[in-house]
Design an enzyme around this catalytic site. Structure first.
Site, mmCIF file in Angstrom:
data_model
loop_
_atom_site.group_PDB
_atom_site.id
_atom_site.type_symbol
_atom_site.label_atom_id
_atom_site.label_comp_id
_atom_site.label_asym_id
_atom_site.label_seq_id
_atom_site.Cartn_x
_atom_site.Cartn_y
_atom_site.Cartn_z
ATOM 1 N N GLN A 1 -7.610 15.025 1.034
ATOM 2 C CA GLN A 1 -6.333 14.530 1.589
ATOM 3 C C GLN A 1 -5.143 15.057 0.799
ATOM 4 O O GLN A 1 -4.149 15.508 1.350
ATOM 5 C CB GLN A 1 -6.347 12.990 1.578
ATOM 6 C CG GLN A 1 -5.088 12.337 2.136
ATOM 7 C CD GLN A 1 -5.098 10.812 1.992
ATOM 8 O OE1 GLN A 1 -6.081 10.229 1.538
ATOM 9 N NE2 GLN A 1 -4.015 10.174 2.378
ATOM 10 N N HIS B 1 0.828 -1.206 0.000
ATOM 11 C CA HIS B 1 0.000 0.000 0.000
ATOM 12 C C HIS B 1 0.867 1.262 0.000
ATOM 13 O O HIS B 1 0.641 2.180 -0.790
ATOM 14 C CB HIS B 1 -0.929 0.005 1.215
ATOM 15 C CG HIS B 1 -1.704 1.284 1.383
ATOM 16 N ND1 HIS B 1 -2.714 1.651 0.517
ATOM 17 C CD2 HIS B 1 -1.589 2.287 2.287
ATOM 18 C CE1 HIS B 1 -3.199 2.827 0.894
ATOM 19 N NE2 HIS B 1 -2.539 3.239 1.963
ATOM 20 N N TYR C 1 -2.489 17.389 3.066
ATOM 21 C CA TYR C 1 -1.663 16.512 3.910
ATOM 22 C C TYR C 1 -0.199 16.926 4.098
ATOM 23 O O TYR C 1 0.454 16.452 5.022
ATOM 24 C CB TYR C 1 -1.770 15.059 3.434
ATOM 25 C CG TYR C 1 -0.761 14.630 2.395
ATOM 26 C CD1 TYR C 1 0.280 13.750 2.742
ATOM 27 C CD2 TYR C 1 -0.832 15.084 1.084
ATOM 28 C CE1 TYR C 1 1.202 13.346 1.793
ATOM 29 C CE2 TYR C 1 0.086 14.685 0.143
ATOM 30 C CZ TYR C 1 1.099 13.816 0.497
ATOM 31 O OH TYR C 1 2.010 13.426 -0.441
#
Ligand code: MN
Length: 396
Positions: free
Chosen positions: A224, A117, A228
């Site tokens: 996001q 991921h 971020y």
């Protein structure tokens, strides 16, 4: 009522009809009403914890009591006719019961512990050549999440609004997210307070883990992406996260231990551990459009995690940070190597560039209003099968 003794027992909070929420043990299609069982007077600890609407006071009694209660129930179920549990009034149909958030989550931490991921996201958000940041293989990267917006499985999720900046040339806009995503995760619940200033070693960590549950860390990728840097996830994450209603006790996972991936380079001393601490949990994500049929869009496995729970807990507390009963530490999105095993739409749709075709022929790149996302998890070995409670959420 004849209960099969072959079902694993999962802790949760439920209510039935007008009765107040209380502690229950899910077993297959039924829930054992532990407040009703307490009335039998067969336990030798303070059973008032079974009348609470969250598991924290029960968990705080410690593993000797919580695992003792579990083995007691299991041994009754193994008796012919289920011994004192034969009384049908102790059991509730799981389909008709209402479930509640099982724990009052104090602090919620989300890790980023799947190398597949982290690599996929690094390629999409940053540099395809250097997808993993230099720290990633040296420590389990994490951030402090928000516990107030953790909801129980089955709760509808409102599509969040926020600041987005679709490309370099546009000014930021305020609008509903158009890149709503799920994150396939597992979380563990802290079962024992630790002391401020005193780190938990990897060897001590199992004493502090009460149990595990499936967890959906809903994410708004457009919000996001803009927010971020430099401090990490914020409003793109904290609008909602969904926790399963049912917690699988840590010790129930014992037969399903498997070795984790080899960690290279070798980790620092405080992150080293003995034995196998990854778990072979099959995971599946389905997406169901409003009025439509479910399509399986991901099959992953918890065993892929690069960093295990012991390392996460040791790292979290190595600076002296304490944990408390009911804290939730989540794995981060669980992705595997092949494209079917990615644990988010961000990866499955390659950052919104690739169509995901559902059974009815409709196409998704992100979650649409009316869609329901469902996580299922199970462990299976030598005829032994343990099903995790599902995590379901519909976007409205
Ligand atoms: Mn996450």
């Amino acid at each position: 009522m004849r209960q099969s003794s072959s079902h694993a027992l999962l802790w949760g909070i439920f209510s039935n009809g007008n009765e107040s929420p209380r502690v229950g043990l899910a077993s297959g299609d039924h829930i054992l009403d532990m407040a009703a069982v307490a009335e039998l007077g067969l336990f030798n600890f303070d059973v008032s914890v079974f009348y609470e609407d969250h598991l924290n006071p029960f968990i705080a009694l410690g593993k000797e009591i919580t695992n003792g209660a579990l083995s007691q129930v299991q041994s009754w179920l193994d008796e012919p006719g289920a011994g004192p549990l034969a009384d049908p009034s102790l059991w509730v149909d799981r389909k008709t019961a209402t479930v509640h958030l099982p724990v009052r989550v104090g602090d919620y931490t989300d890790f980023y512990s799947s190398i597949e991921h982290a690599t996929n996201v690094g390629k999409l958000f940053r540099d395809p050549e250097n997808a993993l940041l230099p720290n990633w293989r040296h420590l389990p990267v994490g951030y402090h999440g928000r516990s107030s917006s953790i909801v129980v499985s089955g709760t509808d999720i409102r599509r969040p609004h926020g600041q987005v900046k679709p490309n370099h040339y546009d000014a930021p806009k305020f609008e509903p997210t158009s890149r709503l995503d799920f994150e396939l995760e597992m979380g563990f619940i802290i079962g024992k307070d630790s002391e401020l200033g005193k780190p938990i070693s990897t060897a001590e960590a199992p004493d502090y883990i009460f149990g595990l549950a499936l967890f959906n860390d809903w994410s708004a990728r457009d919000i996001q992406k803009w927010e971020y840097v430099p401090l990490g996830p914020f409003l793109g994450k904290n609008f909602a996260s969904t926790l399963s209603a049912w917690i699988v006790p840590y010790e129930t996972l014992e037969p399903f231990r498997v070795p984790g991936p080899k960690q290279d380079p070798e980790v620092l001393d405080y992150l080293q551990y003995e034995g196998n601490h990854n778990y072979d949990v099959h995971l599946e994500v389905t997406l169901t459009p409003a009025g439509g049929e479910p399509t399986v869009i991901s099959r992953s496995n918890y065993k892929y995690m690069y960093w295990n729970m012991l390392q996460q807990l040791a790292h979290h507390t190595v600076n002296g940070c304490n944990v408390r009963v009911g804290d939730l530490l989540a794995s981060g999105t669980i992705s595997g190597k092949d494209a079917m095993s990615y644990g988010s739409l961000l990866e499955l749709s390659d950052g919104g560039r690739k169509d995901i075709v559902l059974k009815d022929g409709t196409i998704r790149r992100w979650i649409e209003d009316g869609d329901t996302v469902t996580f299922r998890g199970w462990m299976e070995r030598g005829g032994l099968r343990v099903e995790f409670g599902e995590v379901v959420g519909r976007i409205v």
